[in-house]
Enzyme design. Structure first.
Site, PDB file in Angstrom:
ATOM      1  N   ASP A 155       0.200  -1.063   0.171  1.00 45.64           N
ATOM      2  CA  ASP A 155      -0.069  -0.470   0.198  1.00 45.64           C
ATOM      3  C   ASP A 155       0.896   1.712  -0.114  1.00 45.64           C
ATOM      4  O   ASP A 155       2.099   1.079   0.547  1.00 45.64           O
ATOM      5  CB  ASP A 155      -1.005   0.167   1.301  1.00 45.64           C
ATOM      6  CG  ASP A 155      -2.612   0.531   1.700  1.00 45.64           C
ATOM      7  OD1 ASP A 155      -2.582   0.940  -0.324  1.00 45.64           O
ATOM      8  OD2 ASP A 155      -3.190   0.484   2.265  1.00 45.64           O
ATOM      9  N   ASP A 177     -10.059   2.209  -3.756  1.00 48.85           N
ATOM     10  CA  ASP A 177     -11.082   1.997  -1.607  1.00 48.85           C
ATOM     11  C   ASP A 177     -12.909   1.725  -2.177  1.00 48.85           C
ATOM     12  O   ASP A 177     -13.285   1.311  -1.416  1.00 48.85           O
ATOM     13  CB  ASP A 177     -10.448   2.583  -1.069  1.00 48.85           C
ATOM     14  CG  ASP A 177      -9.681   2.831  -0.581  1.00 48.85           C
ATOM     15  OD1 ASP A 177      -8.825   1.725  -1.190  1.00 48.85           O
ATOM     16  OD2 ASP A 177      -8.770   3.780   0.312  1.00 48.85           O
TER      17      ASP A 177
HETATM   18  C1  DGJ Z   1      -5.608   1.963   2.311  1.00 46.79           C
HETATM   19  C2  DGJ Z   1      -5.802   0.547   1.128  1.00 46.79           C
HETATM   20  O1  DGJ Z   1      -6.359   1.096  -0.125  1.00 46.79           O
HETATM   21  C3  DGJ Z   1      -7.438  -0.047   1.707  1.00 46.79           C
HETATM   22  O2  DGJ Z   1      -7.452  -1.004   1.193  1.00 46.79           O
HETATM   23  C4  DGJ Z   1      -6.258  -0.935   3.443  1.00 46.79           C
HETATM   24  O3  DGJ Z   1      -5.684  -1.790   3.807  1.00 46.79           O
HETATM   25  C5  DGJ Z   1      -6.679   0.612   4.262  1.00 46.79           C
HETATM   26  N1  DGJ Z   1      -4.767   1.384   3.144  1.00 46.79           N
HETATM   27  C6  DGJ Z   1      -4.873   0.357   5.297  1.00 46.79           C
HETATM   28  O4  DGJ Z   1      -5.150   1.143   5.778  1.00 46.79           O
END
Ligand code: DGJ
Length: 733
Positions: A480, A550
């Site tokens: 991430d 997301d």
């Molecule tokens: C951002 C990601 O896009 C989410 O799927 C998740 O992993 C969060 N970060 C966790 O902090």
């Protein structure tokens, strides 16, 4: 041989099975662009260069008496600035005397079988020399002794041409590279629409189309990442071009950082497209003997509309950009605990999710954020990659072993490019972040960006992650990256190199990824950046799939996944079923539709499965059973878009395997329309001469009939919001 040099005409003719691209050495060694489009058998120059005396277009030396010759009106292959062309240059170099005037002329060429790699940068590749040929042209500026090496690789049967550029300072002075595009292409008209993929967080890759007008249209990123705001991709489309028919020219950049795509329409309605590193806040010092390599741009021409362009990108990126064990391997169906628990979990809770997921047939359990340091929310611990024993007393190994005993793979989330101020790592190494001396540091999500332009920082991350990845049976990593760069500067660079930081960061990131992915070849890596904020070809070189957004609301995802599919293969698009009301937009959609949307990508679940009713759990099992059957088709088949969610209240698409023996069709209706008509979907990609049975309907008909007459969407789809249905087609004969 897909590259032919005609010594008489001084033309280079690059051809794939479907495309021709022609350049020519013209007067005084200028390199002119002559043609790009549908394949022509032989280039005999039916449209010779015309030059007339154009007022206000000066004549470069030595053409003082030839008022008709100006670079301002010539189609050029890699234009500079300062000697009569006033359009957007492809590059700019500042010299010791302060000038940025340069003058590149043809020096030499060679044709190389295959395709050389780009050191330190991701790029498409070949598996054997027969797959592509490379034309390497050297241009020189004799005053500076600067060499600019243009590489063109031609993928004959994959129908793509790649371009990249290397600057070599063979002279005696220190040069400052201010701008270095990967590609510049001139068109002699402007009868185009510009298409790009833009949006923002949780709203990535909207398909935007607008007519070209005189002036400069640009899309870019200055954020340190390719960004969710704009994807490093643009296309020029003829006015009449649509999904299935018409000409389109795609430009895609294999890069994950700041980029600029610019399209200029000049006074004579000629168009220049350039794409590459963003010159904004960029300056690279080239000492004598040093060289600089640009990222690669991938050019795709299609006369079969956007669909044809996308299928070319899909095949090339899926088979000759993505790498590693998982390139051709079916991706496991996963369950991720993020939206189920956020930071609030312990071993028992996780195990409960895993046990239930396994019962439903899920294959991979992913532990997301919150497993390390003292991280109970997003204010601390990034950088401290040691397991939180309060939450996981037996450590990652115990959890991983338990998951493995359930018959599932175990995966783990990291955000290795970041650090919280509240972390041991930051307390010990405050200079390890991107920052500018004597200025306060902006934060985003309470975090700072680690300075990956520094070798020592990258090495420390590599070692720490290696330790964690060796400490438990980890088979998947979600990588991430959740904030963009501010106060861009590095403690590791002298003042004159500060504006190299953002690009050096990306080079450092690529080195870290290369090292870790080759050290752990059996781990499936998925990239993520607050969802799909770094969904670009550069990341796909290291990680074959990306969490697309997301935003997991099924209706929002119709657009996000549709837009993403313009360039990126379905096997790269992570898509999960999540709970309702949806956590990002609050919408309630049926589980059926959530399933159909997520099944149109790399499938997974991200919710508390135990909160579902028994009937819903049976439905989940059914979805998983179905996905396992259609998985190779979805992940590795050809993708056809049938109805665009950007153009109406519906969306539809389908997948067809390479042999055209099977197909899977999805139809989605967003809102109920009062007293609406019936919808027929004309399918695509089938063999017109074969007969296909539509399962469920139990109706067989020729591929030509399904494609030209169509299939009727069930009448009851008229009723209700958020409806969806699917069909499976099987070839009978
Ligand atoms: C951002 C990601 O896009 C989410 O799927 C998740 O992993 C969060 N970060 C966790 O902090």
């Amino acid at each position: 041989m897909s590259i032919h040099f005609d010594a008489r005409q001084q033309t280079f003719h690059l051809s794939t099975e479907r495309t021709s691209y022609v350049l020519q050495i013209v007067k005084d060694g200028y390199l002119s662009h002559r043609y790009w489009g549908k394949r022509i058998h032989r280039f005999s120059d039916t449209k010779p260069i015309v030059s007339i005396d154009r007022p206000l277009s000066p004549n470069p030396y030595p053409h003082r008496k030839d008022s008709e010759f100006s670079l301002d009106t010539l189609m050029l292959e890699y234009p500079g600035f300062g000697t009569s062309d006033f359009r957007t240059p492809a590059y700019r170099i500042q010299q010791e005397n302060g000038s940025t005037t340069t003058d590149l002329r043809f020096d030499s060429y060679e044709i190389i079988p295959g395709k050389p790699g780009l050191p330190g940068l991701p790029a498409t590749y070949v598996e054997c020399e027969e797959e592509a040929d490379t034309l390497r042209i050297t241009l020189t500026d004799s005053v500076l002794d600067l060499r600019v090496i243009l590489d063109y690789s031609v993928y004959d049967s994959l129908h793509a041409i790649t371009r990249s550029v290397r600057f070599v300072n063979a002279g005696q002075q220190t040069l400052k590279l201010l701008h270095a595009s990967s590609v510049s292409v001139d068109f002699d008209d402007a009868d185009f629409d510009l298409l790009h993929l833009s949006g923002g967080w949780s709203n990535e890759r909207n398909v935007l189309r607008r007519p070209l007008e005189k002036g400069i249209h640009s899309i870019d990123s200055k954020r340190g990442v390719s960004s969710p705001q704009h994807n490093p991709f643009v296309a020029l489309m003829r006015k009449e071009t649509g999904e299935r028919f018409g000409e389109v020219y795609g430009f895609s950049l294999v890069y994950s950082g700041n980029f600029l795509a610019s399209v200029e329409v000049d006074q004579y309605d000629a168009t220049r497209v350039s794409l590459g590193l963003n010159p904004f806040d960029f300056m690279w010092t080239l000492e004598p003997g040093e060289s600089f390599q640009t990222p690669e741009a991938v050019l795709v021409y299609s006369d079969q509309g956007l669909g044809g362009m996308s299928r070319t990108y899909h095949r090339l990126y899926r088979t000759r950009l993505c790498r590693g064990t998982y390139r051709d391997k079916e991706r496991p169906i996963l369950v991720n605990n993020w939206e189920a628990t956020y930071f609030d979990f312990n071993e028992e809770k996780l195990e409960r999710i895993a046990v239930q997921a396994r019962q439903h047939g899920i294959e991979l359990f992913v532990l997301d954020d919150g497993w390390f340091g003292k991280r109970d929310d997003d204010t601390s611990s990034l950088g401290d990659w040691d397991v939180n024993r309060k939450k996981l007393p037996g450590g990652l190994r115990q959890l991983g072993d338990r998951i493995a005993r359930l018959g599932m793979q175990f995966g783990l989330w990291f955000e290795p490019e970041m650090v919280n101020e509240d972390s041991e790592l930051y307390r010990n190494h405050p200079d390890w972040v991107i920052h500018v001396p004597d200025r306060p540091r902006s934060t985003g999500r309470y975090q700072l960006v680690l300075d990956y332009s520094r070798t020592d920082v990258c090495d420390a991350i590599i070692e720490k992650l290696t330790e964690v990845l060796q400490s438990a049976p980890i088979r998947y990593v979600k990588w991430d990256m959740n904030r963009h760069m501010t106060e861009v500067g590095s403690a590791g660079l002298p003042p004159e190199r500060q504006r190299e930081t953002a690009h050096r960061y990306i080079l450092g990131l690529y080195r870290v990824l290369e090292t870790l992915t080759s050290r752990f070849p059996d781990i499936l890596f998925e990239s993520c950046s607050s969802g799909g904020g770094r969904f670009d070809p550069g990341m796909l070189y290291y990680m074959p799939q990306t969490w697309a957004s997301d935003n997991s609301d099924a209706i929002s995802r119709l657009r996000i996944q549709y837009g993403t599919s313009l360039v990126y293969p379905i096997s790269s698009i992570g898509a999960h079923v999540t709970a309702v009301p949806n956590h990002q937009v609050g919408r309630v959609t049926p589980l059926e539709m959530r399933g159909h949307v997520a099944m149109s990508g790399v499938f997974g679940y991200e919710l508390d499965l135990s909160a579902l009713t028994v009937a819903e759990q049976r439905q989940v099992e059914e979805q998983i059973r179905l996905y396992k059957q259609i998985r190779p088709l979805v992940q590795f088949g050809d993708f056809y878009r049938l109805l665009s969610p950007f153009e109406g209240n519906e969306a539809a698409w389908m997948f067809v395997d390479e042999e055209r023996t099977e197909a899977f069709v999805c139809y989605f209706k967003i809102l109920a329309q009062p007293n609406s008509g019936f919808r027929y979907l004309r399918l695509q990609g089938l063999d017109p001469r074969s007969t296909y049975l539509v399962e469920g309907l139990n109706q067989a008909a020729g591929g030509d009939e399904w494609m030209n007459v169509g299939i009727r969407v069930p009448v009851d789809m008229i009723y209700g919001d958020f409806r969806s249905c699917t069909w499976r087609l099987r070839k009978l004969e």
